[in-house]
Write a protein that holds these residues in place. Structure first.
Motif, PDB file in Angstrom:
ATOM      1  N   SER A 119       0.797  -1.226   0.000  1.00  0.00           N
ATOM      2  CA  SER A 119       0.000   0.000   0.000  1.00  0.00           C
ATOM      3  C   SER A 119       0.834   1.282   0.000  1.00  0.00           C
ATOM      4  O   SER A 119       1.798   1.406   0.749  1.00  0.00           O
ATOM      5  N   ARG A 120       0.405   2.224  -0.835  1.00  0.00           N
ATOM      6  CA  ARG A 120       1.043   3.553  -0.876  1.00  0.00           C
ATOM      7  C   ARG A 120       0.377   4.495   0.097  1.00  0.00           C
ATOM      8  O   ARG A 120       0.896   5.559   0.392  1.00  0.00           O
ATOM      9  N   TYR A 121      -0.809   4.138   0.570  1.00  0.00           N
ATOM     10  CA  TYR A 121      -1.631   5.096   1.310  1.00  0.00           C
ATOM     11  C   TYR A 121      -1.862   4.760   2.773  1.00  0.00           C
ATOM     12  O   TYR A 121      -2.882   5.117   3.334  1.00  0.00           O
ATOM     13  N   ILE A 122      -0.922   4.028   3.382  1.00  0.00           N
ATOM     14  CA  ILE A 122      -0.974   3.891   4.842  1.00  0.00           C
ATOM     15  C   ILE A 122       0.340   4.434   5.394  1.00  0.00           C
ATOM     16  O   ILE A 122       1.293   4.658   4.622  1.00  0.00           O
ATOM     17  N   THR A 123       0.415   4.641   6.698  1.00  0.00           N
ATOM     18  CA  THR A 123       1.624   5.188   7.317  1.00  0.00           C
ATOM     19  C   THR A 123       2.833   4.354   6.908  1.00  0.00           C
ATOM     20  O   THR A 123       2.804   3.127   7.007  1.00  0.00           O
ATOM     21  N   GLY A 124       3.870   5.035   6.431  1.00  0.00           N
ATOM     22  CA  GLY A 124       5.073   4.334   5.982  1.00  0.00           C
ATOM     23  C   GLY A 124       5.072   4.069   4.487  1.00  0.00           C
ATOM     24  O   GLY A 124       6.115   3.805   3.900  1.00  0.00           O
ATOM     25  N   GLY A 125       3.927   4.165   3.860  1.00  0.00           N
ATOM     26  CA  GLY A 125       3.841   3.996   2.408  1.00  0.00           C
ATOM     27  C   GLY A 125       4.023   5.333   1.710  1.00  0.00           C
ATOM     28  O   GLY A 125       3.795   6.384   2.312  1.00  0.00           O
ATOM     29  N   ASP A 156      -5.433   1.514  -0.091  1.00  0.00           N
ATOM     30  CA  ASP A 156      -4.910   1.508  -1.471  1.00  0.00           C
ATOM     31  C   ASP A 156      -5.623   0.407  -2.264  1.00  0.00           C
ATOM     32  O   ASP A 156      -5.221  -0.750  -2.280  1.00  0.00           O
ATOM     33  N   ILE A 157      -6.677   0.821  -2.925  1.00  0.00           N
ATOM     34  CA  ILE A 157      -7.574  -0.146  -3.546  1.00  0.00           C
ATOM     35  C   ILE A 157      -7.220  -0.409  -5.012  1.00  0.00           C
ATOM     36  O   ILE A 157      -7.650  -1.373  -5.616  1.00  0.00           O
ATOM     37  N   THR A 158      -6.355   0.451  -5.589  1.00  0.00           N
ATOM     38  CA  THR A 158      -5.933   0.255  -6.977  1.00  0.00           C
ATOM     39  C   THR A 158      -4.544  -0.375  -7.065  1.00  0.00           C
ATOM     40  O   THR A 158      -4.014  -0.567  -8.158  1.00  0.00           O
ATOM     41  N   ALA A 159      -3.956  -0.679  -5.912  1.00  0.00           N
ATOM     42  CA  ALA A 159      -2.601  -1.241  -5.899  1.00  0.00           C
ATOM     43  C   ALA A 159      -2.544  -2.575  -6.631  1.00  0.00           C
ATOM     44  O   ALA A 159      -3.456  -3.392  -6.526  1.00  0.00           O
ATOM     45  N   ARG A 198     -10.300 -11.359   4.810  1.00  0.00           N
ATOM     46  CA  ARG A 198      -9.608 -10.268   5.513  1.00  0.00           C
ATOM     47  C   ARG A 198      -8.517  -9.675   4.616  1.00  0.00           C
ATOM     48  O   ARG A 198      -7.625 -10.394   4.170  1.00  0.00           O
ATOM     49  N   LEU A 199      -8.609  -8.367   4.376  1.00  0.00           N
ATOM     50  CA  LEU A 199      -7.591  -7.678   3.582  1.00  0.00           C
ATOM     51  C   LEU A 199      -6.672  -6.919   4.532  1.00  0.00           C
ATOM     52  O   LEU A 199      -7.153  -6.305   5.486  1.00  0.00           O
ATOM     53  N   CYS A 200      -5.366  -6.984   4.314  1.00  0.00           N
ATOM     54  CA  CYS A 200      -4.472  -6.180   5.138  1.00  0.00           C
ATOM     55  C   CYS A 200      -3.477  -5.464   4.222  1.00  0.00           C
ATOM     56  O   CYS A 200      -3.300  -5.840   3.070  1.00  0.00           O
ATOM     57  N   GLU A 201      -2.862  -4.406   4.753  1.00  0.00           N
ATOM     58  CA  GLU A 201      -1.961  -3.594   3.937  1.00  0.00           C
ATOM     59  C   GLU A 201      -0.567  -3.488   4.559  1.00  0.00           C
ATOM     60  O   GLU A 201      -0.424  -3.327   5.755  1.00  0.00           O
ATOM     61  N   ILE A 202       0.423  -3.580   3.699  1.00  0.00           N
ATOM     62  CA  ILE A 202       1.833  -3.447   4.077  1.00  0.00           C
ATOM     63  C   ILE A 202       2.341  -2.191   3.367  1.00  0.00           C
ATOM     64  O   ILE A 202       2.146  -2.061   2.155  1.00  0.00           O
ATOM     65  N   PRO A 203       2.974  -1.254   4.094  1.00  0.00           N
ATOM     66  CA  PRO A 203       3.418  -0.026   3.427  1.00  0.00           C
ATOM     67  C   PRO A 203       4.544  -0.290   2.423  1.00  0.00           C
ATOM     68  O   PRO A 203       5.457  -1.069   2.690  1.00  0.00           O
TER      69      PRO A 203
END
Ligand SMILES: Nc1nc2c(ncn2[C@@H]2O[C@H](COP(=O)(O)OP(=O)(O)O)[C@@H](O)[C@H]2O)c(=O)[nH]1
Ligand SMILES: [Mg+2]
Length: 242
Positions: A119-125, A156-159, A198-203
């Motif tokens: 993800s580009r849109y969470i903290t650290g991304g 980040d849904i278009t990632a 379950r969806l999770c995001e990695i920066p």
């Protein structure tokens, strides 16, 4: 085979050898790369086959007769990887926008979630610093637009950098997925979320492509904007299955 990395390519010859080296340098034991090439005029398909021979069959190429779009390239790649027995499928671009070393974190995240998104849109991304403001704004707007209409909490849904568990992909109605381009990423995330996965995001730091040109056009962006509304309607009766 445990992990399969599916990479759609269209005119990515400059990126290919470096990407294969970077991926195989990762400390992941059972690991396969699958390129899905749409008869790239720059010879990416032949180059990928050559890399397959050099890497003892750990690289395969699915060759399609012409440019048929990102969505069907991924769907064909996913089906192929599942048929080969992959337990985890990673999807990524060929152009180094998706940092290869992050594959490890994405795969690890599947211990606690069903789909992991770079993800580009969470903290650290972050998005590439060199992108002009209008391009950043367009990407940010596209994400907010799709998330709001579809009531999704994923940032980040278009990632296009994601890891999937085998069971998740098998449970998805892939035959119903019609979107291409960015809309494909939105549709897959929306389906997974509506089905209760379950969806999770990695920066990640999303770098601009190293070589070659973007294949995404205004047409693909407009398609995505319209498709979001179609998705809302098409999947209105979907229930959670887990
Ligand atoms: N097989 C296939 N790959 C494609 C197609 N369009 C784009 N790609 C690949 O999909 C990835 C993402 O495309 P890219 O142009 O980098 O999109 P951007 O990052 O949004 O500018 C790259 O690896 C491209 O080579 C297509 O029609 N067919
Ligand atoms: Mg790119």
């Amino acid at each position: 085979m445990q992990l399969s990395v599916v990479i759609p390519t269209y005119n990515e010859a400059e990126n290919l050898p470096k990407l294969v080296s970077a991926l195989f340098a990762l400390p992941i034991p059972d690991f396969h790369i699958l390129f899905v090439d749409d008869n790239s005029p720059d010879g990416t398909g032949d180059l990928a086959e050559k890399l397959g021979v050099q890497n003892g069959g750990r690289v395969s190429v699915l060759r399609r007769p012409g440019k048929m779009g990102l969505g069907t390239a991924y769907l064909d790649g996913f089906r192929y990887a599942l048929k080969q027995g992959a337990q985890v499928v990673v999807q990524m671009d060929a152009d180094f926008s998706h940092p290869p070393q992050k594959v490890i974190e994405l795969v690890d995240a599947l211990q606690t979630c069903d789909v992991a998104i770079g993800s580009r849109y969470i903290t650290g991304g972050k998005l590439d610093d060199s992108w002009p403001l209008w391009r950043k704004a367009l990407s940010g707007f596209g994400n907010t637009y799709a998330r709001t209409i579809l009531s999704l909490s994923t940032r980040d849904i278009t990632a296009g950098f994601r890891a999937w568990r085998r069971d998740t992909l098998l449970a998805m109605p892939l035959y119903q997925v019609r979107s291409n381009g960015y809309a494909f990423q939105v549709e897959m995330a929306y389906l997974a979320s509506r089905l209760g996965f379950r969806l999770c995001e990695i920066p990640i730091y999303f770098a601009d492509r190293r070589w070659g040109q973007s294949k995404m056009s205004l047409k693909i962006q407009v398609e995505a904007a319209v498709r979001v509304w179609q998705l809302l309607y098409q999947y209105r009766h979907l229930h959670k299955i887990r």
